[in-house]
Every structure is written in C-alpha cells, then in structure tokens.
Enzyme design. Structure first.
Site, PDB file in Angstrom:
ATOM      1  N   LYS A 189       0.862  -1.181   0.000  1.00  0.00           N
ATOM      2  CA  LYS A 189       0.000   0.000   0.000  1.00  0.00           C
ATOM      3  C   LYS A 189       0.898   1.231   0.000  1.00  0.00           C
ATOM      4  O   LYS A 189       1.172   1.858   1.020  1.00  0.00           O
ATOM      5  CB  LYS A 189      -0.919  -0.007   1.224  1.00  0.00           C
ATOM      6  CG  LYS A 189      -2.112   0.931   1.081  1.00  0.00           C
ATOM      7  CD  LYS A 189      -3.042   0.475  -0.036  1.00  0.00           C
ATOM      8  CE  LYS A 189      -4.280   1.371  -0.132  1.00  0.00           C
ATOM      9  NZ  LYS A 189      -5.142   0.986  -1.260  1.00  0.00           N
ATOM     10  N   SER A 386      -8.203   0.163  -5.291  1.00  0.00           N
ATOM     11  CA  SER A 386      -8.535   0.391  -3.892  1.00  0.00           C
ATOM     12  C   SER A 386     -10.049   0.580  -3.755  1.00  0.00           C
ATOM     13  O   SER A 386     -10.811  -0.336  -4.064  1.00  0.00           O
ATOM     14  CB  SER A 386      -7.742   1.580  -3.343  1.00  0.00           C
ATOM     15  OG  SER A 386      -7.608   1.499  -1.935  1.00  0.00           O
TER      16      SER A 386
END
Length: 593
Positions: A189, A386
């Site tokens: 991430k 996402s």
C-alpha cells in the site's frame, strides 16, 4: 462601519452577478438550446486533438465548459461508433500528444480507432514528437493504429520506454520536525510511502516495476500487431532510439514526414472533393450520446474521481475536479433499478479510491441491483483501484483494459504531527480535549498514544478484513487466496485477469455486449441507452453550488447584500475547492501516472 462597507460590497457584487455574470451564462445556454444542430458536411474529416488531455467520462455539470473541460474517452469512443455508419464522415485525423496519455485511455481509444478503420475509412495520425519520459509510448501506440502515421520534420522520436517519478518527503519531514504518523495494510500500500520514506521500499519497487513492465509490454504488443511486426522486433527498435524524424521513418516507426497542414491536405484528398475538417468535439456535441433503439434499455452509470461521502458534483458552478459522491452514484444505480425499461446496468468506474464508508454505500447499491434481477457489468477506465475496486468487486462481471490500474486491496491512514515544525517558526500549537482517550487521536499536536494507536490499528484491520470479505464474496475466491493477492498491491488489467480479479479485457463496448448477454437479450436485438446520473440543468447546478433549492437559485443572485449574507459568505468559502472528508483511514491507491 465595517458592516456598512461589507453591505455596500455585497450590493455591488450582487449587481455584477445579477446584471453581468448570470445573464451571460443563461444567454449562452439559451443560444445553445435554441440553435438547430448544423448538418455534417457531405464530405467530413473528423479531427481528434488529444494534446490538451482527456478525461474518462463526460461531465454531468452543465457549467463544465466554463472550466475548459475537453473531450472524454467515452465521448470519443461513442462519436467514432456513430461516425463508422455516418456516410458523410470520410476519414479521421488525429493530433497526438507529445508527453503521453493514460495507458488505459490509450487502449480504449486504440480499439475505437481500429474499429473505425475497419469500416473502410482512412485514419491519419500526426505527431510533433514523442517525449523521452512518461507515457509517450502510449501516444505512439495510438498513432501506430492509424492507416498512416506522420511526424513533423523537426520532431524527435524519443519514446524509448516507460518512466515515472515518485516524490519522497521522509527526509524533509524529519529535517523540519514533521512526523507522518501513518499505518498501512500492507507492505504494497504505497500511497503512504511518499510521506514516510526517502526511497522505494523493496515491496514498492517490486510492484511498481511489475506494473510498469506490464504496461510497456502491452503497448509494444499492440504496436507490433498494428504495424505488422513482432513485439520483440518493435521492442529492439524502440529501445535503440532516440531517433530524428527521418531516422524514425527509415526504421519503419512512422510512415511519412510532414507538417500537420500537409497531413490535413492528404486526408482531405482521400476523403474526396470538397472535404471539410470538423473537430470531433463538435461532431460529438452535435450528435449527442448514442440513444440506441428498441423497447429494452441498458443503463450506463458513470463514476470518475476520488470516492467521497455525500452528494454534490462540482463545488463550483463553473467547474471543478471530478469526484464520485456516494449519495449521487448510489442514487443513480437505484434510479436504474426502478426504471422498468432497464434490463442491465453497465457501471463505468474510473477511480483510485477514497472513503471506505462511501465505497460501501455504492457497493450496497450494486448488490441491490443484482438482487432486483438486473445484472451489473463494471467497465473499468484509467483506474479502478482500492476503493475503485471495492465498488466493483461484487458486480456480475468485470471488464478492464489491459492497462487499467486496478487491485490495491488495502487501506492506509494516519495524521501529520506538525506542532514541533511550527514551533521552529515561533508558532506554538496546543490542544485540549474532553471525553474519552480517543477524542484527540487525530490532533496534529502529538503522535498517537499507545492506546490510541491500538484502537486505530484495530479499525485499520477491520476495514482491511471487510475489504477482503467483499472481494472474496464477489469474486468467489477463498479469503486466503484474496489475502495473497491483496496486501495493497496494484495490478494492471492484464495481470488481474489470471488472478481472477477481473473477467474480461476490453472497454465499454465489450461491457455492453456482456450486459445484453447476462440480461438474456438477443445479441442482434437493438437496445436503448440510458445514462445515469443525468446531466443537471443550469439552475440545478446553481442550487447545488449555493446550497439552496432550485427555485431559490434564481433569487440568490438578486441585488441587496448578497456578499454580506452569512450563507452567501459560506458559499464563497465552499467554491474555493472541493471539500474532501477526513475519514482517518482511506482505501486509496497511489496514482503514479
């Protein structure tokens, strides 16, 4: 005295709005609405200019034109589909950008150009050079799909690969006393790395190199197919550059050398006597979106930009950045559900993510559509990562371009602690709170306490687990398998297909075909297209921007203390820019392109 001058200023500003700005705006719309659409010239050459950038979807804001908004990928695709069967359209001229274009948009444009060319109509692309960095290889891929690719004589062919740059602020923050107190789930991430690191982490480097290689290889494969070569030959030739225009022609990378005026003359000659050049944007505006025909309809629901809670479109009536507001998008899906003519929904998603709460609200609407017996097919645009993947994950079918950026199943969040940094400039920041120990958890005056960090970490884990569950359920994958391919990692559409994150490579056209199939409509049966959310009227846009009812929008611009009114002052604060909601944790992917 101060209030007197504020009132005078308000009256003056109100007069300007009432007597100048609003009449001009409304007159513009009146002229546009009242004018008849001119007929397309008998021999028309459409000109597609990609040099000013392109969005994924057309804006639903009637004032977007005043913000300089240009064409969208979907408008180009739609216009070229109509132009294929338009006997007055004889050819297409493309002006290529020097610095590149988003790879997924390039994929979709290339497909539309190939279909247009297959209808027997010539396509000439003209380039004033391909820059040595960024996504210029994607621009070249579009040009390679044309019947002929021209280059200006002084231009350089410098698209020798794919490059991107990341800015890391870790050392600067450390130097100036700013603490980036963030957590991420998990090591891939990478959106948070720019605040906490000074270089690529191993995971960041691994993932970014992988998707860049995939994008590059995909572009080379398309060029090879369109230029009747092999990917290996094209790769060797491209990477041996840079070249002058003449060298590029000699090596077969372009077809002709010439000024754009010469390219225009050439395409007009091929179009026939009396041919005229018409901007594709004008042609698209005159034609409008395809309405289709037939009793049954396919809903096209659009969503582009960061995902936030609430409703709103643009904060300013004169344009603003595209955003997906959860109330608006969910309402659009529910409207499609309630429309008896709509048999299936194509949900066009182009988003790097955003709020998990907003994403879940939209996903709930997708689930409701399926429960109502209306299949949902997601068509992914430039990004569907996402939160963009969250809202897509439980559709019946997912279609993405080979170069779409998707995945990034993960979450990050935190805060900046700036008290020490401000103190170095003589600014002292202090905080007070009442209530529980978590009341000041996001105060910028101090890092998380151990108790606050434990609570925040638990919320991050919960959101991540929720994300995993949504994907596992929607994609019919074991949760453990989803965890293996999640961890915040970004994938291209081509990489996501074998992983089971998407079902098919393609664009909106392929998504519509699949939607008809899932709705059990015969492939040869014509359908109508209904677009949601609908384009707002000028008065509706004004009412949203100023926070009043549509009927009251007309009265808002009347004279008499407009600027002195507290509500009007609040409006002026709002129109300074879009208001992003602070959620503490976000499902947002990094956007390296």
């Amino acid at each position: 005295m101060k209030q007197f001058f504020l009132t005078v200023l308000g009256v003056f500003t109100g007069l300007v709005l009432f007597l100048v700005v609003v009449p001009v705006v409304l007159l513009t719309f009146a002229i546009a609405a009242g004018s008849s659409k001119p007929a397309t010239p008998a021999a028309t050459v459409l000109e597609l200019d990609l040099r000013e950038g392109i969005s994924d979807q057309p804006s639903t804001d009637p004032f977007a034109v005043f913000a300089g908004g240009g064409l969208s990928t979907l408008q180009v695709v739609d216009a070229l589909i109509q132009a294929q069967d338009d006997r007055s359209v004889k050819g297409l001229l493309i002006r290529l950008p020097e610095a590149g274009i988003t790879p997924a948009a390039a994929d979709e444009l290339r497909q539309a150009i190939v279909r247009f060319k297959a209808s027997g109509k010539p396509v000439i692309a003209h380039s004033q050079g391909f820059m040595p960095a960024g996504t210029a290889i994607s621009s070249y891929m579009i040009g390679a799909a044309a019947s002929e690719l021209w280059m200006q004589n002084t231009a350089g062919f410098q698209a020798t690969g794919l490059a991107t740059d990341n800015l890391f602020l870790g050392r600067a923050f450390e130097k100036y006393g700013v603490r980036a107190d963030f957590e991420q789930r998990y090591e891939y991430k990478n959106a948070v790395n720019e605040y906490t690191q000074s270089d690529y982490t191993p995971a960041h480097r691994e993932a970014q190199t992988a998707w860049m290689t995939a994008l590059y290889d995909s572009a080379l494969a398309h060029v090879a197919r369109d230029r009747k070569s092999t990917p290996e030959a094209v790769k060797a030739l491209v990477e041996a550059g840079p070249y002058s225009a003449e060298q590029a022609r000699a090596n077969g990378l372009v077809d002709k050398i010439g000024q754009v005026e010469e390219a225009e003359a050439a395409i007009k000659t091929r179009a026939g006597r009396g041919a005229e050049i018409v901007e594709l944007a004008k042609y698209a505006s005159d034609k409008g979106a395809r309405a289709g025909s037939g009793r049954n309809a396919i809903a096209i629901v659009g969503g582009e930009g960061a995902i936030v809670t609430g409703r709103g479109g643009s904060a300013s009536p004169f344009g603003g950045g595209a955003m997906i507001h959860s109330d608006d998008t969910a309402e659009a899906i529910y409207d499609a559900i309630q429309d008896k003519d709509v048999k299936a929904i194509v949900f066009r998603v182009s988003s790097p993510g955003g709020s998990p709460e907003a994403s879940e609200q939209i996903l709930a609407a997708v689930r409701a559509a399926r429960a109502a017996g209306k299949p949902v097919v997601v068509s992914m645009g430039d990004y569907a990562a996402s939160g963009g993947y969250w809202i897509s994950s439980q559709a019946d079918w997912i279609v993405a371009q080979p170069s779409t950026i998707t995945g990034s199943i993960g979450v990050f969040g935190g805060k900046f602690v700036v008290a020490e940094a401000l103190g170095r400039f003589g600014v002292d920041m202090r905080g007070l709170s009442v209530g529980g120990q978590y009341a000041d958890a996001f105060s910028p005056t101090q890092p998380f306490t151990p108790e606050q960090r434990a609570d925040f970490s638990a919320s991050m884990d919960r959101i991540y687990d929720d994300f995993i569950t949504r994907v596992s359920t929607g994609r019919k994958l074991p949760a453990d398998r989803v965890r293996e391919i999640a961890r915040g990692r970004v994938w291209t559409g081509a990489q996501a297909l074998p992983l089971g994150l998407i079902d098919q490579l393609g664009g909106l056209t392929e998504a519509v075909v699949k939607a008809k199939e899932l709705a059990r409509l015969p492939a040869d049966q014509p359908v109508r297209f209904k677009h949601f959310p609908k384009v707002r009227s000028p008065w509706e846009a004004l009412s949203e921007a100023f926070g009043v009812q549509t009927e009251a929008a007309r009265a808002l611009v009347t004279i008499g203390g407009v600027m002195a009114d507290p509500q009007a002052q609040a409006v002026m604060r709002r129109i300074q820019g879009e208001r992003m909601r602070s959620e503490g944790a976000v499902v947002l992917a990094d956007q390296p392109l």
